[in-house]
Design an enzyme around this catalytic site. Structure first.
Site, short mmCIF file in Angstrom:
data_model
loop_
_atom_site.label_atom_id
_atom_site.label_comp_id
_atom_site.label_asym_id
_atom_site.label_seq_id
_atom_site.Cartn_x
_atom_site.Cartn_y
_atom_site.Cartn_z
CG HIS A 143 35.95 45.64 39.23
ND1 HIS A 143 35.76 44.65 40.28
CD2 HIS A 143 36.09 46.80 39.83
CE1 HIS A 143 35.92 45.20 41.45
NE2 HIS A 143 36.10 46.59 41.29
CE LYS A 147 39.90 45.05 39.74
NZ LYS A 147 41.05 46.09 40.27
#
Length: 255
Positions: A143, A147
């Protein structure tokens, strides 16, 4: 027409959902809430608190922050409104509030709102049922650098889907640098990558001495999650109180 209240409307996902509704006659965002003052481009009322909302609507979509979730759930419970809860990394107060809401109104909650990713959950479970214990199982997710949680909620949901298909007691292993031992058959490895602007990538490896099978899902844009959230809002707006998930939407294809 499904009228939506958008919690977290000024964020990346809130704006992605709004952009998807602008030219769609099936959905309309009638109001939203966000702590941000950056409401540029939004043509609906934006409140600091969800309790200030005066508009009527069919469902709430929440892509906010886990600290905001208890208030969103309490508001939905008071108004008996359906909630699509997309916020991840929920703490105990948020989870408890969601559970209380499900007793009086429909709650749709999935770790990942992409329809394609939820098909992958089913595929991974079927593969695990066929391949374990002859194949070792590893999950790798990637990600963007912003995040906060790792591994992702989606990676855990993949792991839980796999666990549900296997009779043995499986163990998650997150880091092997301090393990001086051979890999055990009942392990599910979890690895996380964080960098740049990766929207979301998940891979499940099934590895034997002779072959490797990979199930891969890659999101190119956040619109995949937006489309799933809108489908969820339409799905639950008239449902009875209870808990619902994307599994309810996609699992019928596997029956």
């Amino acid at each position: 027409m499904t009228d939506i209240f958008m919690s977290g409307c000024c964020g990346r996902m809130g704006r992605a959902i709004y952009n998807m509704t602008k030219n769609n006659s099936n959905f309309r965002i009638v109001a939203g809430c966000d702590l941000s003052d950056n409401t540029d481009g939004l043509d609906f009322p934006v409140y600091k608190s969800i309790y200030d909302c005066k508009e009527d609507f069919d469902a709430i979509i929440d892509f906010s922050h886990f600290k905001a979730v208890p208030d969103v759930c309490k508001f939905a419970a008071e108004k008996k409104k359906a909630l699509v809860l997309c916020t991840t990394a929920l703490d105990e107060p948020a989870l408890n509030a969601a559970e209380e809401l499900s007793k009086v109104a429909p709650l749709f909650k999935s770790a990942n709102m992409s329809v394609g990713m939820n098909v992958v959950f089913e595929l991974a479970a079927q593969a695990a049922k066929a391949l374990y214990p002859d194949f070792d199982i590893e999950i790798v997710e990637a990600h963007h650098s912003r995040k906060l949680d790792a591994p992702s909620g989606t990676a855990f949901q993949l792991g839980e889907a796999i666990k549900s298909a296997i009779p043995d007691e499986m163990e998650y292993v997150y880091d092997r640098h301090d393990r001086s031992q051979a890999r055990q058959k009942n392990e599910i490895g979890m690895s996380a990558i964080r960098g740049g602007n990766i929207v979301g990538e998940h891979e499940v490896y099934f590895v034997s001495d002779e072959e490797t099978i990979k199930i891969t899902h890659q999101c190119m844009t956040r619109e995949a999650f937006a489309r799933g959230a809108l489908a969820a809002a339409e799905y639950i707006k008239d449902k009875a109180p209870g808990r619902y998930s994307m599994k309810d939407v996609v699992s019928k294809a596997f029956n």
